[in-house]
Design an enzyme around this catalytic site. Structure first.
Site, PDB file in Angstrom:
ATOM      1  CG  ASP A 179      -2.041  -1.028   1.097  1.00 23.66           C
ATOM      2  OD1 ASP A 179      -2.302  -1.481  -0.034  1.00 23.66           O
ATOM      3  OD2 ASP A 179      -2.634  -1.386   2.126  1.00 23.66           O
ATOM      4  CD  GLU A 239      -3.408   9.314   6.734  1.00 21.72           C
ATOM      5  OE1 GLU A 239      -2.157   9.257   6.637  1.00 21.72           O
ATOM      6  OE2 GLU A 239      -4.148   8.345   6.460  1.00 21.72           O
ATOM      7  CG  ASP A 264      -1.406  12.040  22.043  1.00 18.91           C
ATOM      8  OD1 ASP A 264      -1.119  12.872  22.926  1.00 18.91           O
ATOM      9  OD2 ASP A 264      -1.334  10.809  22.203  1.00 18.91           O
ATOM     10  CB  ALA A 279      -5.215   4.255   6.136  1.00 24.60           C
ATOM     11  CG  ASN A 287     -10.535   7.880   9.815  1.00 25.65           C
ATOM     12  OD1 ASN A 287     -10.785   8.881  10.470  1.00 25.65           O
ATOM     13  ND2 ASN A 287     -11.486   7.022   9.445  1.00 25.65           N
TER      14      ASN A 287
END
Length: 255
Positions: free
Chosen positions: A44, A115, A144, A156, A158
Site C-alpha cells: 500500500d 489523510e 495528541d 488506514a 483514520n
C-alpha cells in the site's frame, strides 16, 4: 483489439523486484510517456507513492500486491495480466491539498491521498482550534493530534484512531481526533467533501506540532489548511468484484 501498453513500477524490495523480472520477461514494458496504464508492484505504501508520481501523467494505476497487507492492491498473478487490466473496474479519487504554515513564516503545500494529520512533537499535548469554512467550531482541542481522511484513507490511520469507515463514493471527509483529552468524549465529525478545514495551533513554540500529508512531514507548524482538490483525479483499476468500494464495505464486517 489493441492491448494496453503497460509501464511497470516496482518497490525496491527483493520480492517486488523478483516479480518485476518475471512480468517484464513475459509482458512488454514501455516508458511512462508511452503507456496506457501503470502496473504498480508492491504494498500500500508503494501504491501511494506511485499515485503521487503519476498525478502529472493522468494515467490509471493497476496495483498487484508484492507487499504485506495490500489493501489498495489486486492479488498477484502472473497469467492474463493484460486481460485483467482490460476487464478492470475504475475507481476515481480526489486528493486533499494541505497548506501548512510554519512558525518561521514559511509555508508548504502538499497532496494527500489518504489523510492529512497533525501530531504533537514533544511530551506536551497539542492545543488546537478548529475552523470549518471560516467558522469557528472548536476553540480548544487538547490532544495528541487530529487528522482529515478521504474515503480511501478512512480504513488506514483514520480507522486506527477509531474514526469511521465511509464508502468510497460518499463525498465525505472524516475529521478524527487522536487521543483527545479535552473535550473528553469528542469522537470527531463527518464533513462534506468541499469543506475548508483550518487548524490553528495554540502556543506552537512551547507546544510544537507537525503536519503530515501522506508521507511528507512539515514540523513546527502554526496553522494548517486542508481541502479536497477536485481539479485532480486519481484513477485506480481493480479486478471485478474486488474493487475498493467492496473492500471498504467488507472491512466494516471484519472481526
Amino acid at each position: 483489439m489493441t492491448k494496453p501498453a503497460v509501464a511497470f513500477a516496482a518497490n525496491p524490495t527483493p520480492k517486488a523486484q523478483a516479480i518485476l523480472r518475471t512480468l517484464s520477461a513475459r509482458y512488454r514494458s514501455v516508458p511512462v510517456a508511452d503507456a496506457d496504464v501503470i502496473v504498480a508492484l508492491g504494498g500500500d505504501g508503494f501504491m501511494l507513492r506511485t499515485l503521487h508520481s503519476v498525478l502529472k501523467h493522468g494515467l490509471p494505476v493497476y496495483g498487484m500486491n508484492a507487499g504485506s497487507l495490500g489493501f489498495l492492491m489486486n492479488d498477484y498473478a502472473e497469467d492474463d495480466l493484460l486481460e485483467r487490466i482490460e476487464a478492470a473496474e475504475l475507481v476515481e479519487l480526489h486528493p486533499l491539498r494541505m497548506r501548512a504554515h510554519a512558525i518561521d513564516g514559511s509555508y508548504t503545500e502538499a497532496l494527500a491521498i489518504n489523510e492529512v494529520s497533525l501530531l504533537r512533537q514533544t511530551y506536551q499535548a497539542a492545543k488546537l482550534a478548529i475552523q470549518i469554512d471560516g467558522k469557528p467550531r472548536m476553540t480548544e482541542l487538547v490532544c495528541d493530534g487530529i487528522l482529515v481522511a478521504t474515503p480511501a484513507g478512512s480504513t488506514a490511520y483514520n480507522l486506527s484512531a477509531h474514526g469511521p469507515i465511509v464508502p468510497i463514493d460518499s463525498d465525505i471527509l472524516c475529521l478524527t481526533p487522536i487521543s483527545a483529552f479535552r473535550p473528553r468524549r469528542w469522537r470527531g465529525a463527518l464533513l462534506p467533501h468541499d469543506a475548508h478545514v483550518e487548524f490553528i495551533v495554540d502556543d506552537p513554540a512551547e507546544r510544537p506540532v507537525s503536519a503530515t500529508a501522506d508521507n511528507l512531514e512539515v514540523r513546527d507548524v502554526s496553522r494548517v489548511e486542508v481541502q479536497e482538490d477536485r481539479n485532480l483525479t486519481l484513477r485506480l483499476l481493480y479486478d471485478p468484484g474486488h474493487n475498493l468500494a467492496e473492500r471498504i464495505l467488507a472491512e466494516q464486517f471484519e472481526a
